[in-house]
Design an enzyme around this catalytic site. Structure first.
Site, PDB file in Angstrom:
ATOM      1  N   ASP A  27      -1.425   4.074  -1.186  1.00  0.00           N
ATOM      2  CA  ASP A  27      -2.009   5.335  -1.919  1.00  0.00           C
ATOM      3  C   ASP A  27      -2.426   5.399  -3.456  1.00  0.00           C
ATOM      4  OD1 ASP A  27      -1.651   8.848  -0.782  1.00  0.00           O
ATOM      5  OD2 ASP A  27      -1.977   8.479  -2.832  1.00  0.00           O
ATOM      6  N   VAL A  73      -1.755  13.343   6.976  1.00  0.00           N
ATOM      7  CA  VAL A  73      -2.032  12.585   8.233  1.00  0.00           C
ATOM      8  C   VAL A  73      -1.636  10.968   8.132  1.00  0.00           C
ATOM      9  CG1 VAL A  73      -4.380  11.520   9.043  1.00  0.00           C
ATOM     10  CG2 VAL A  73      -4.139  14.094   8.745  1.00  0.00           C
ATOM     11  N   CYS A  89      -8.087  22.083   6.955  1.00  0.00           N
ATOM     12  CA  CYS A  89      -9.067  21.990   7.972  1.00  0.00           C
ATOM     13  C   CYS A  89      -9.745  23.158   8.241  1.00  0.00           C
ATOM     14  CB  CYS A  89      -8.096  21.509   9.151  1.00  0.00           C
ATOM     15  SG  CYS A  89      -7.281  19.932   8.836  1.00  0.00           S
ATOM     16  N   THR A 101     -11.496  13.652   8.672  1.00  0.00           N
ATOM     17  CA  THR A 101     -12.379  14.761   9.237  1.00  0.00           C
ATOM     18  C   THR A 101     -13.754  14.720   8.602  1.00  0.00           C
ATOM     19  OG1 THR A 101     -10.744  16.072   9.857  1.00  0.00           O
ATOM     20  CG2 THR A 101     -12.914  17.063  10.211  1.00  0.00           C
ATOM     21  N   ARG A 113      -2.696  24.216   0.011  1.00  0.00           N
ATOM     22  CA  ARG A 113      -4.150  24.216  -0.129  1.00  0.00           C
ATOM     23  C   ARG A 113      -4.931  25.246   0.688  1.00  0.00           C
ATOM     24  NH1 ARG A 113      -4.985  17.963   1.605  1.00  0.00           N
ATOM     25  NH2 ARG A 113      -3.404  18.586   2.899  1.00  0.00           N
ATOM     26  N   THR A 162     -10.875  15.266   2.875  1.00  0.00           N
ATOM     27  CA  THR A 162     -12.477  15.558   2.946  1.00  0.00           C
ATOM     28  C   THR A 162     -12.733  17.066   2.460  1.00  0.00           C
ATOM     29  OG1 THR A 162     -12.150  15.568   5.028  1.00  0.00           O
ATOM     30  CG2 THR A 162     -13.327  13.700   4.192  1.00  0.00           C
ATOM     31  N   ARG A 176       3.234   9.766  -5.424  1.00  0.00           N
ATOM     32  CA  ARG A 176       3.446   9.784  -3.908  1.00  0.00           C
ATOM     33  C   ARG A 176       4.213   8.509  -3.639  1.00  0.00           C
ATOM     34  NH1 ARG A 176       4.412  12.847   0.291  1.00  0.00           N
ATOM     35  NH2 ARG A 176       3.544  12.123   1.949  1.00  0.00           N
TER      36      ARG A 176
HETATM   37  N1  LIG Z   1      -3.171  18.182   7.040  1.00  0.00           N
HETATM   38  C1  LIG Z   1      -3.680  18.416   8.254  1.00  0.00           C
HETATM   39  O1  LIG Z   1      -3.063  19.134   8.980  1.00  0.00           O
HETATM   40  C2  LIG Z   1      -4.805  17.553   8.735  1.00  0.00           C
HETATM   41  C3  LIG Z   1      -4.829  17.428  10.356  1.00  0.00           C
HETATM   42  C4  LIG Z   1      -6.083  16.854  11.088  1.00  0.00           C
HETATM   43  C5  LIG Z   1      -6.922  16.211  10.163  1.00  0.00           C
HETATM   44  N2  LIG Z   1      -6.691  16.184   8.709  1.00  0.00           N
HETATM   45  C6  LIG Z   1      -7.843  15.425   8.009  1.00  0.00           C
HETATM   46  O2  LIG Z   1      -7.145  14.204   7.521  1.00  0.00           O
HETATM   47  C7  LIG Z   1      -7.601  13.722   6.171  1.00  0.00           C
HETATM   48  C8  LIG Z   1      -6.463  13.868   5.468  1.00  0.00           C
HETATM   49  O3  LIG Z   1      -5.908  15.146   5.266  1.00  0.00           O
HETATM   50  P1  LIG Z   1      -4.433  15.032   4.590  1.00  0.00           P
HETATM   51  O4  LIG Z   1      -3.955  16.653   4.968  1.00  0.00           O
HETATM   52  O5  LIG Z   1      -3.694  14.020   4.925  1.00  0.00           O
HETATM   53  O6  LIG Z   1      -4.782  14.910   2.901  1.00  0.00           O
HETATM   54  P2  LIG Z   1      -3.431  14.686   1.920  1.00  0.00           P
HETATM   55  O7  LIG Z   1      -4.106  15.465   0.577  1.00  0.00           O
HETATM   56  O8  LIG Z   1      -2.252  15.214   2.355  1.00  0.00           O
HETATM   57  O9  LIG Z   1      -3.315  13.157   1.829  1.00  0.00           O
HETATM   58  C9  LIG Z   1      -4.431  12.383   1.353  1.00  0.00           C
HETATM   59  C10 LIG Z   1      -3.613  11.296   0.584  1.00  0.00           C
HETATM   60  O10 LIG Z   1      -4.866  10.258   0.115  1.00  0.00           O
HETATM   61  C11 LIG Z   1      -4.591   9.814  -1.141  1.00  0.00           C
HETATM   62  N3  LIG Z   1      -5.836   9.226  -1.448  1.00  0.00           N
HETATM   63  C12 LIG Z   1      -7.055   9.923  -1.858  1.00  0.00           C
HETATM   64  N4  LIG Z   1      -8.078   9.053  -2.111  1.00  0.00           N
HETATM   65  C13 LIG Z   1      -7.528   7.955  -1.946  1.00  0.00           C
HETATM   66  C14 LIG Z   1      -7.938   6.395  -2.004  1.00  0.00           C
HETATM   67  N5  LIG Z   1      -9.217   6.209  -2.565  1.00  0.00           N
HETATM   68  N6  LIG Z   1      -7.222   5.313  -1.675  1.00  0.00           N
HETATM   69  C15 LIG Z   1      -5.987   5.731  -1.172  1.00  0.00           C
HETATM   70  N7  LIG Z   1      -5.302   6.982  -1.560  1.00  0.00           N
HETATM   71  C16 LIG Z   1      -6.053   8.032  -1.653  1.00  0.00           C
HETATM   72  C17 LIG Z   1      -3.955  11.042  -1.911  1.00  0.00           C
HETATM   73  O11 LIG Z   1      -3.598  10.477  -2.957  1.00  0.00           O
HETATM   74  C18 LIG Z   1      -3.305  11.596  -0.797  1.00  0.00           C
HETATM   75  O12 LIG Z   1      -1.935  11.222  -0.998  1.00  0.00           O
HETATM   76  C19 LIG Z   1      -8.490  15.040   5.943  1.00  0.00           C
HETATM   77  O13 LIG Z   1     -10.015  14.518   6.140  1.00  0.00           O
HETATM   78  C20 LIG Z   1      -8.186  16.100   6.689  1.00  0.00           C
HETATM   79  O14 LIG Z   1      -9.223  17.004   7.125  1.00  0.00           O
HETATM   80  C21 LIG Z   1      -5.728  16.807   8.065  1.00  0.00           C
END
Ligand SMILES: NC(=O)c1ccc[n+]([C@@H]2O[C@H](COP(=O)([O-])OP(=O)(O)OC[C@H]3O[C@@H](n4cnc5c(N)ncnc54)[C@H](O)[C@@H]3O)[C@@H](O)[C@H]2O)c1
Length: 404
Positions: free
Chosen positions: A32, A14, A258, A118, A328, A83, A37
């Protein structure tokens, strides 16, 4: 108007696309906590395989960093951290809490902070706000602006990209700040949908994914029923689809970050309101049960092939859905790992996943292995398989679980 200095916290599926959209207009800090990463992004490598070198190139003062001091000057924060669920399917907000703690250390007067992860309703305005208020700069509630914007990015989907899908943006404040917010978010999406109540925006995101989870679960259930009743599922569907309002959902292995998670966040919120939902989680059980059901179907199909234990078996399509590297909650991965413990003559092959995951799960990425196999089991149909399978089906046995 003060110069806008955005910071994206969490550069995953995201956060990275948000960073990429914003860097065209602003000097953005991409932060990050995962140094690996950051290191790979700095050498223009996205291990999620969503973006190419050119997308990651930086032509202004935008940076990738894991150092919190680099975000001190930022004044527009966007948080996109995971989340997941913890024990007993309870929401796990630890990443959100730690991200907001990081912001609370640098927050200044007039800063704007958006949560994009989310979450269940109340997270932004109650839990996150509380953390921000414990800041060392003594910034009060009236001196910063907190909002929520749900993310609809669909990894692997080139048609619905961030720019052309609408984006819900919710912040309860005055027109001047909303103008500023739009100035930033208009670079992320061309269709901004403003919502005044943060909790309603948070809830809207949860129901989008819960609705999808439930609809797929119904199709999974019908597919299982057809098998038991010895009826052709595809023919049943062909007939049903001729009705104008029949919804076009297909059965499949539901995974990812999700769909298997968000219905639990929704049910958690309902329980907080002393409401015991009956439908919300019903799809979860069915969709999770597909792991065992598909495994059974595969074993049956294998046993029907003479001498299958002496043949080379290849299992492919191991990610949670087609054309994404994300493993995941992948049921396909779980099925492959179970099959691997049963048969020595079986390998996993998926060129979409990244090298580290391939090593971790002993998955091959060399395309030539497809030619060498006698039996190919396709769990998730990546696009590249469409062409190859047609060619291979003449002299190999193909077991295709879901053809969408
Ligand atoms: N992946 C999807 O398709 C998608 C779509 C819509 C919504 N979402 C929501 O978006 C959110 C993120 O999902 P994602 O798939 O991008 O996750 P992800 O795991 O791909 O990325 C999250 C990133 O956040 C970093 N991180 C964790 N804690 C941190 C902190 N305290 N400070 C800085 N960086 C930190 C991690 O190292 C990771 O690189 C979730 O809530 C998910 O439900 C995801």
């Amino acid at each position: 108007m003060k110069k806008i200095l955005p910071c994206v916290i969490g550069l995953g599926y995201v956060g990275l696309p948000v960073f990429i959209s914003l860097k065209k207009k602003f000097n953005v800090v991409g932060y990050d906590v995962n140094y690996n990463r950051i290191k790979s992004l700095r050498i223009l490598k996205d291990n999620n395989n969503e973006f190419k070198k050119n997308d990651l190139k930086i032509k202004n003062n935008s940076i990738f960093t894991n150092k919190s001091k680099d975000i001190e000057k930022c004044n527009f924060f966007i948080v996109a951290v995971p989340t997941p669920l913890k024990n007993k399917n309870q929401p796990d907000l630890k990443y959100v809490l730690s991200a907001f703690k990081t912001i609370s250390k640098v927050i200044k007067k007039d800063d704007i902070i958006f949560l994009e992860s989310t979450v269940f309703p109340g997270t932004t305005d109650t839990i996150c706000k509380k953390i921000l208020l414990k800041n060392k700069n003594k910034i009060t509630e009236k001196e910063f602006y907190l909002g929520y914007s749900s993310e609809r990015i669909n990894p692997g989907d080139k048609k619905h990209n961030l720019k052309n899908i609408s984006k819900v943006v919710s912040i309860n404040t005055n027109q001047k700040i909303i103008r500023k917010v739009k100035k930033v978010y208009n670079n992320v999406s061309k269709k901004i949908v403003i919502s005044k109540k943060i909790k309603e925006a948070e809830l809207s995101k949860l129901i989008e994914n819960t609705q999808r989870d439930l609809n797929i679960s119904l199709m999974n259930e019908i597919m299982i029923l057809c098998q038991k009743a010895n009826l052709n599922y595809n023919e049943v569907l062909r007939l049903a689809k001729t009705k104008w309002n029949f919804l076009n959902f297909t059965p499949g292995l539901v995974g990812g970050h999700c769909l298997p998670v968000d219905p639990h966040y929704l049910a958690f919120f309902a329980r907080q309101k002393k409401f015991n939902t009956k439908v919300t989680l019903a799809g979860r059980k069915v969709n999770d049960s597909m792991e065992k059901i598909v495994l059974k179907i595969i074993l049956k199909k294998l046993q029907s092939i003479t001498n299958f234990k002496k043949k080379k078996i290849l299992v492919t399509g191991l990610t949670y859905k087609s054309d994404v590297a994300d493993l995941r909650n992948s049921l396909a991965l779980k099925i492959y790992l179970k099959l691997k413990t049963k048969f020595k003559n079986l390998i996993g092959f998926d060129p979409i996943i990244n090298k580290n995951d391939a090593l971790k799960y002993r998955i091959e990425r060399d395309h030539r292995l497809m030619n060498k196999a006698d039996i190919i089991i396709v769990l998730v149909k990546h696009k590249f398989l469409n062409k190859i399978l047609n060619k291979l089906k003449q002299n190999k046995k193909i077991i295709l679980l879901f053809d969408d």
